[in-house]
Design a protein around this motif. Structure first.
Motif, short mmCIF file in Angstrom:
data_model
loop_
_atom_site.label_atom_id
_atom_site.label_comp_id
_atom_site.label_asym_id
_atom_site.label_seq_id
_atom_site.Cartn_x
_atom_site.Cartn_y
_atom_site.Cartn_z
N ARG A 112 -1.44 -15.91 18.32
CA ARG A 112 -2.19 -17.23 18.90
C ARG A 112 -1.45 -18.55 18.21
O ARG A 112 -1.42 -19.28 18.75
CB ARG A 112 -3.60 -17.24 18.89
CG ARG A 112 -4.28 -16.11 19.59
CD ARG A 112 -5.85 -16.31 19.79
NE ARG A 112 -6.53 -14.95 19.85
CZ ARG A 112 -6.81 -14.88 21.27
NH1 ARG A 112 -6.30 -15.76 22.28
NH2 ARG A 112 -7.52 -13.61 21.49
N LYS A 152 -10.69 -17.73 16.68
CA LYS A 152 -10.10 -16.54 17.23
C LYS A 152 -9.07 -15.76 15.91
O LYS A 152 -8.63 -16.64 15.38
CB LYS A 152 -9.24 -16.78 18.26
CG LYS A 152 -9.61 -17.53 19.48
CD LYS A 152 -8.72 -17.77 20.83
CE LYS A 152 -9.60 -18.42 21.75
NZ LYS A 152 -8.83 -18.93 23.02
N GLN A 163 -12.83 -13.16 18.86
CA GLN A 163 -13.02 -14.64 19.06
C GLN A 163 -14.55 -14.55 19.24
O GLN A 163 -15.50 -13.97 19.65
CB GLN A 163 -12.42 -14.96 20.36
CG GLN A 163 -12.68 -14.56 21.67
CD GLN A 163 -12.20 -15.64 22.63
OE1 GLN A 163 -12.86 -16.53 22.93
NE2 GLN A 163 -11.42 -15.25 23.51
N GLU A 187 -10.10 -23.37 17.61
CA GLU A 187 -9.70 -23.91 18.82
C GLU A 187 -10.75 -25.02 19.38
O GLU A 187 -11.83 -24.40 19.08
CB GLU A 187 -9.54 -23.18 20.21
CG GLU A 187 -7.97 -22.72 20.24
CD GLU A 187 -7.74 -21.84 21.28
OE1 GLU A 187 -7.21 -20.82 21.13
OE2 GLU A 187 -8.41 -22.03 22.23
N GLY A 188 -10.51 -26.00 19.86
CA GLY A 188 -11.69 -26.84 20.32
C GLY A 188 -11.98 -26.20 21.64
O GLY A 188 -11.42 -25.61 22.45
N PHE A 189 -13.27 -26.37 21.85
CA PHE A 189 -13.90 -25.60 23.21
C PHE A 189 -13.65 -26.26 24.32
O PHE A 189 -14.07 -27.68 24.28
CB PHE A 189 -15.63 -25.32 23.03
CG PHE A 189 -16.13 -24.82 23.99
CD1 PHE A 189 -16.15 -23.36 24.18
CD2 PHE A 189 -16.72 -25.48 25.05
CE1 PHE A 189 -16.67 -22.71 25.30
CE2 PHE A 189 -17.41 -24.73 26.03
CZ PHE A 189 -17.30 -23.39 26.29
N VAL A 190 -12.95 -25.70 25.42
CA VAL A 190 -12.68 -26.57 26.43
C VAL A 190 -13.95 -26.40 27.61
O VAL A 190 -14.17 -25.10 28.17
CB VAL A 190 -11.49 -26.05 27.06
CG1 VAL A 190 -11.12 -26.76 28.26
CG2 VAL A 190 -10.39 -26.06 25.98
N GLU A 195 -10.81 -21.18 35.57
CA GLU A 195 -9.98 -20.34 34.75
C GLU A 195 -8.66 -20.29 35.79
O GLU A 195 -9.08 -19.73 36.75
CB GLU A 195 -10.35 -19.32 33.85
CG GLU A 195 -11.17 -19.76 32.83
CD GLU A 195 -11.43 -18.78 31.98
OE1 GLU A 195 -10.63 -18.17 31.23
OE2 GLU A 195 -12.68 -18.17 31.82
N HIS A 221 -16.01 -12.07 28.87
CA HIS A 221 -14.95 -12.06 28.23
C HIS A 221 -13.79 -11.44 28.91
O HIS A 221 -12.67 -11.33 28.65
CB HIS A 221 -14.76 -11.90 26.91
CG HIS A 221 -15.49 -13.14 25.96
ND1 HIS A 221 -15.04 -14.33 25.95
CD2 HIS A 221 -16.45 -13.11 25.22
CE1 HIS A 221 -15.80 -15.09 25.22
NE2 HIS A 221 -16.91 -14.31 24.78
N ASN A 272 -4.15 -21.86 28.07
CA ASN A 272 -4.82 -21.06 26.93
C ASN A 272 -4.00 -20.03 26.58
O ASN A 272 -3.92 -19.72 25.24
CB ASN A 272 -5.96 -20.45 27.66
CG ASN A 272 -6.85 -19.67 26.79
OD1 ASN A 272 -6.87 -19.85 25.51
ND2 ASN A 272 -7.31 -18.46 27.23
N GLU A 273 -3.29 -19.32 27.22
CA GLU A 273 -2.65 -18.10 26.74
C GLU A 273 -1.49 -17.70 27.66
O GLU A 273 -1.40 -17.93 28.50
CB GLU A 273 -3.79 -16.91 26.79
CG GLU A 273 -3.49 -15.92 25.52
CD GLU A 273 -4.47 -14.72 25.43
OE1 GLU A 273 -5.12 -14.73 26.67
OE2 GLU A 273 -4.58 -14.20 24.46
#
Ligand code: AMP
Length: 381
Positions: A112, A152, A163, A187-190, A195, A221, A272-273
């Motif tokens: 990541r 994470k 995570q 990471e900052g929470f969005v 999604e 998740h 995100n990924e």
């Protein structure tokens, strides 16, 4: 112009090697065999979802370089179906045969930190992030990013494993300690509105295409439902697809790649990924698109022209987790009575809570009809 042996298209009758043997490999192998290819899978297990439908199942650990070499010499091209294959294994394979996507794509997307760093440094929008290797770095990262945030593990995470969302210093410290010293990122929470994911594909000639935007709903998740088309504005659709295609070009991907994004209320998109392979949110392409994501992967890695990504009908996919099996075998015949429903099972004999055992895709005249059918079928199980 004559083509070098390494760029010549691999025609039906050729043998495709797959590293990994789960459901993605299974659906890929079915697409490949349908088009007259042979498939060899390589993984540490036998009687696997992919191995059950392949011509040959190689059983060895991914770091058994001797067998990997033999495997590579027995096939015409190799691809992978999950991203936690050691990069060194892919490099061994690449000494003997073509590999798509290339090892560098895997190297970036299986960690990541490297992935976020790559995206940010190439101008793609990501949530604020910091590398965290110690409690001191965690403190500094929280000072920069603030609460709430998400800690994470940098590597080997999937379906929300490795995570934690954290809202206090104490929670952050507990989460970091639970990773047992594994490298992490904060990471900052969005606070996203939706999604989304884009399944994009790039051919060996550089042609790029995508299946439009998928809308994903997660439960604990784990992906629970995908809707296609996503319920987003044409402007979001256009920006998301353009961004995904740009990422594939930038990474020089040959094959399918899934780009997962968050959509904020303001309309802003945040990546995100990346998953350098077909993806759970693209399973509905089997029943609802001219060409499935698996056939596209096959076409791309074989150097063939890409297929049409035209959607034939609105579609909704719901995952079937092992939880459905815990009391008894599901009532398949009841689910199959629902019109427009397609059942896909992965051949896994052990059902465990949270384990992906199969999925149902429903198509309909409208997205609402498809969603109603998919949910009705799952309820009927
Ligand atoms: P990931 O393993 O990074 O795909 O994360 C799994 C799920 O956790 C995502 O699909 C989101 O629902 C949630 N998530 C991950 N990262 C964030 C974030 N920075 N902000 C908010 N939710 C997140």
């Amino acid at each position: 112009m004559t083509q070098s042996p390494s760029s010549r298209p691999l025609l039906p009758g050729s043998t495709i090697g797959v590293l990994g043997s789960g459901q993605l490999g299974r659906m890929f192998a079915i697409a490949a065999r349908q088009m007259g290819y042979r498939v060899h899978t390589f993984s540490p297990d036998t009687d696997t979802p992919a191995g059950q439908v392949s011509d040959k199942e190689w059983k060895a650990s991914y770091d058994n370089h001797k067998l990997l070499t033999q495997f590579s010499k027995s096939v015409d091209v190799v691809t992978f179906e999950f991203e936690n294959i050691p990069v060194s294994s892919v490099q061994v394979v690449a000494q003997h045969t073509r590999v798509h996507p290339k090892a560098q794509v895997l190297y970036i997307s299986q960690n990541r930190w490297r992935e976020k760093n790559y995206l940010a440094s190439h101008g793609f929008p990501v949530a604020p992030f910091q590398k965290v290797g110690s409690l001191g770095e965690l403190t500094n990262a929280i000072k920069k990013i603030g609460f709430p945030c998400v800690l994470k593990t940098a590597g080997f995470g999937y379906d929300g494993k490795g995570q934690r969302k954290v809202g206090t210093w104490a929670e952050a410290e507990t989460a970091f300690k639970s990773f047992n010293g594994a490298e992490a990122i904060l990471e900052g929470f969005v606070s996203f509105e939706k999604e989304l994911s884009i399944i994009a594909v790039r051919g060996s000639d550089g042609a790029v295409d995508d299946f439009g935007v998928m809308e994903n709903i997660h439960r604990q998740h784990i992906l629970d439902m995908t809707l296609s088309p996503a319920r987003v504005s044409p402007s979001v659709e256009k920006r998301a697809c353009r961004m995904a295609q740009k990422i594939l070009k930038s990474l020089d991907v040959v094959g399918v790649m899934c780009v997962e994004m968050f959509l904020e209320k303001s309309g802003k998109l945040i990546v995100n990924e990346l998953a350098p392979r077909p993806h759970n949110s693209g399973h509905l392409t089997i029943n609802a698109f001219q060409t499935s994501q698996f056939e596209q992967q096959l076409r791309a890695v074989c150097g063939l022209p890409l297929g049409s990504t035209e959607r034939l009908a609105p579609a909704v996919m719901v995952n079937l987790l092992g939880n459905e099996w815990l009391k008894r075998e599901p009532h398949w015949e009841r689910a199959l009575r629902v019109p427009g429903v397609h059942l896909h099972l992965y051949g896994k004999d052990q059902a465990r809570a949270g384990r992906k055992m199969g999925h149902i895709t429903a198509t309909g005249h409208s997205l609402q009809m498809a969603q109603r059918a998919a949910l009705a079928a799952r309820r009927a199980l």
